[in-house]
Design an enzyme around this catalytic site. Sequence first.
Site, mmCIF file in Angstrom:
data_model
loop_
_atom_site.group_PDB
_atom_site.id
_atom_site.type_symbol
_atom_site.label_atom_id
_atom_site.label_comp_id
_atom_site.label_asym_id
_atom_site.label_seq_id
_atom_site.Cartn_x
_atom_site.Cartn_y
_atom_site.Cartn_z
ATOM 1 N N ARG A 56 -6.358 3.780 -14.314
ATOM 2 C CA ARG A 56 -6.036 3.857 -12.805
ATOM 3 C C ARG A 56 -5.462 5.309 -12.364
ATOM 4 O O ARG A 56 -5.690 5.874 -11.450
ATOM 5 C CB ARG A 56 -4.821 2.734 -12.464
ATOM 6 C CG ARG A 56 -5.724 1.543 -12.655
ATOM 7 C CD ARG A 56 -4.798 0.364 -12.206
ATOM 8 N NE ARG A 56 -4.052 0.535 -10.903
ATOM 9 C CZ ARG A 56 -2.970 -0.065 -10.613
ATOM 10 N NH1 ARG A 56 -2.152 -0.833 -11.532
ATOM 11 N NH2 ARG A 56 -2.548 -0.180 -9.405
ATOM 12 N N HIS A 104 7.324 -0.853 -6.329
ATOM 13 C CA HIS A 104 6.762 -1.401 -7.732
ATOM 14 C C HIS A 104 6.383 -0.340 -8.693
ATOM 15 O O HIS A 104 5.505 -0.546 -9.621
ATOM 16 C CB HIS A 104 5.061 -1.909 -7.437
ATOM 17 C CG HIS A 104 5.525 -3.211 -6.451
ATOM 18 N ND1 HIS A 104 4.616 -3.767 -5.873
ATOM 19 C CD2 HIS A 104 6.560 -3.932 -6.135
ATOM 20 C CE1 HIS A 104 5.018 -5.089 -5.096
ATOM 21 N NE2 HIS A 104 6.175 -5.058 -5.509
ATOM 22 N N THR A 171 -1.634 -4.969 3.171
ATOM 23 C CA THR A 171 -1.232 -5.869 2.084
ATOM 24 C C THR A 171 -1.422 -7.194 2.676
ATOM 25 O O THR A 171 -1.177 -7.593 3.886
ATOM 26 C CB THR A 171 0.507 -5.474 1.922
ATOM 27 O OG1 THR A 171 1.137 -6.379 1.193
ATOM 28 C CG2 THR A 171 1.086 -5.705 3.532
HETATM 29 N N1 APR Z 1 -7.473 -0.849 5.616
HETATM 30 C C1 APR Z 1 -6.410 -1.459 5.602
HETATM 31 N N2 APR Z 1 -6.300 -2.775 4.935
HETATM 32 C C2 APR Z 1 -7.211 -3.011 3.982
HETATM 33 C C3 APR Z 1 -8.439 -2.243 3.759
HETATM 34 C C4 APR Z 1 -8.594 -1.185 4.631
HETATM 35 N N3 APR Z 1 -9.416 -0.221 4.511
HETATM 36 N N4 APR Z 1 -8.978 -2.861 2.881
HETATM 37 C C5 APR Z 1 -8.463 -4.036 2.625
HETATM 38 N N5 APR Z 1 -7.212 -4.054 3.150
HETATM 39 C C6 APR Z 1 -6.498 -5.242 3.247
HETATM 40 C C7 APR Z 1 -6.917 -6.364 2.595
HETATM 41 O O1 APR Z 1 -7.355 -7.103 3.662
HETATM 42 C C8 APR Z 1 -5.689 -7.049 1.975
HETATM 43 O O2 APR Z 1 -4.848 -7.665 3.174
HETATM 44 O O3 APR Z 1 -5.587 -4.963 2.140
HETATM 45 C C9 APR Z 1 -4.769 -5.899 1.413
HETATM 46 C C10 APR Z 1 -4.758 -5.789 0.242
HETATM 47 O O4 APR Z 1 -4.118 -6.792 -0.343
HETATM 48 P P1 APR Z 1 -3.735 -6.852 -1.990
HETATM 49 O O5 APR Z 1 -5.120 -6.423 -2.840
HETATM 50 O O6 APR Z 1 -3.099 -8.127 -2.451
HETATM 51 O O7 APR Z 1 -2.764 -5.695 -2.239
HETATM 52 P P2 APR Z 1 -1.312 -5.690 -1.819
HETATM 53 O O8 APR Z 1 -0.958 -6.406 -0.750
HETATM 54 O O9 APR Z 1 -0.795 -4.318 -2.005
HETATM 55 O O10 APR Z 1 -0.787 -6.394 -3.504
HETATM 56 C C11 APR Z 1 0.947 -6.613 -3.582
HETATM 57 O O11 APR Z 1 0.358 -7.092 -5.796
HETATM 58 O O12 APR Z 1 -0.580 -7.184 -7.736
HETATM 59 C C12 APR Z 1 0.545 -6.869 -7.351
HETATM 60 O O13 APR Z 1 1.783 -4.974 -7.565
HETATM 61 C C13 APR Z 1 0.600 -5.361 -7.273
HETATM 62 O O14 APR Z 1 1.631 -3.951 -5.271
HETATM 63 C C14 APR Z 1 0.749 -4.826 -5.410
HETATM 64 C C15 APR Z 1 1.281 -6.165 -4.961
#
Ligand code: APR
Length: 231
Positions: A56, A104, A171
């Site tokens: 990563r 994180h 998120t």
């Molecule tokens: N622009 C904006 N948002 C987007 C895009 C984009 N191009 N592509 C995807 N998304 C959104 C998705 O719809 C989703 O709501 O980004 C979000 C990603 O969600 P997750 O994959 O759950 O990531 P995140 O919320 O950052 O996870 C939180 O979980 O695994 C742990 O530590 C890890 O920091 C991470 C935490």
Amino acid sequence: MENIVVLTGAGISAESGLSTFRDSGGLWEQYNVYEVATPEAWEKDQNLVLDFYNQRRKQVLEAEPNAAHYALASLEEKFNVTIITQNVDNLHERAGSTNIIHLHGEITKSQSSVDASLVYDIDDWELKSGNTCEKGSQLRPHIVWFGEAVPKMTDATVITESADKLIVIGTSLNVYPAAGLIDVAGKEIDKYLIDPGEMSVGGVDNLTIIKEKASTGVPKLAEKLLANACA
Ligand code: APR
């Protein structure tokens, strides 16, 4: 100057080519989180964990900030901006944001496995078995793993409580305590959520949902906020 607090997640870095976690094809579909991102995983197989983060880290170093990262940096012209990010990449820094809280951890850093206060920059992309801290212990990724405390959460909470505007970007709001920040912000302040996905956020006052990708939604919002700030 008004205080803007921005909570970002993996979605803001998706258009920079970095995988999110829970979208289809995301990291947690490719890897078992309990085998690569927990203290137990580290005890069981350090090399597997080191390799997961080395892969990563290599992608992060090859990625570039996108228009969303740069738009957030531009807000600093007229606002006190604090970026509270769940992301471990350094794209906010590389886009020019100057006030960033990594809830994180940071993938470009390592920490002692016996004293978490000992944190070091990782010069290249690889953290290897045998790389040790000044106390002689194996260095581990400077990441908050599942089951570990989130040391900067208190600071993040205090800052969010005093926000005049809150912007939430990319998120799924699945992981606490970070996700709880949206409920910490003042009820009366303007809040914006930018995400192309279907977001169900109940019980949050003054929330505008902008169903767009970060690279288009964030620059448009930043432009509007900067114009109004001048007015
Ligand atoms: N622009 C904006 N948002 C987007 C895009 C984009 N191009 N592509 C995807 N998304 C959104 C998705 O719809 C989703 O709501 O980004 C979000 C990603 O969600 P997750 O994959 O759950 O990531 P995140 O919320 O950052 O996870 C939180 O979980 O695994 C742990 O530590 C890890 O920091 C991470 C935490």
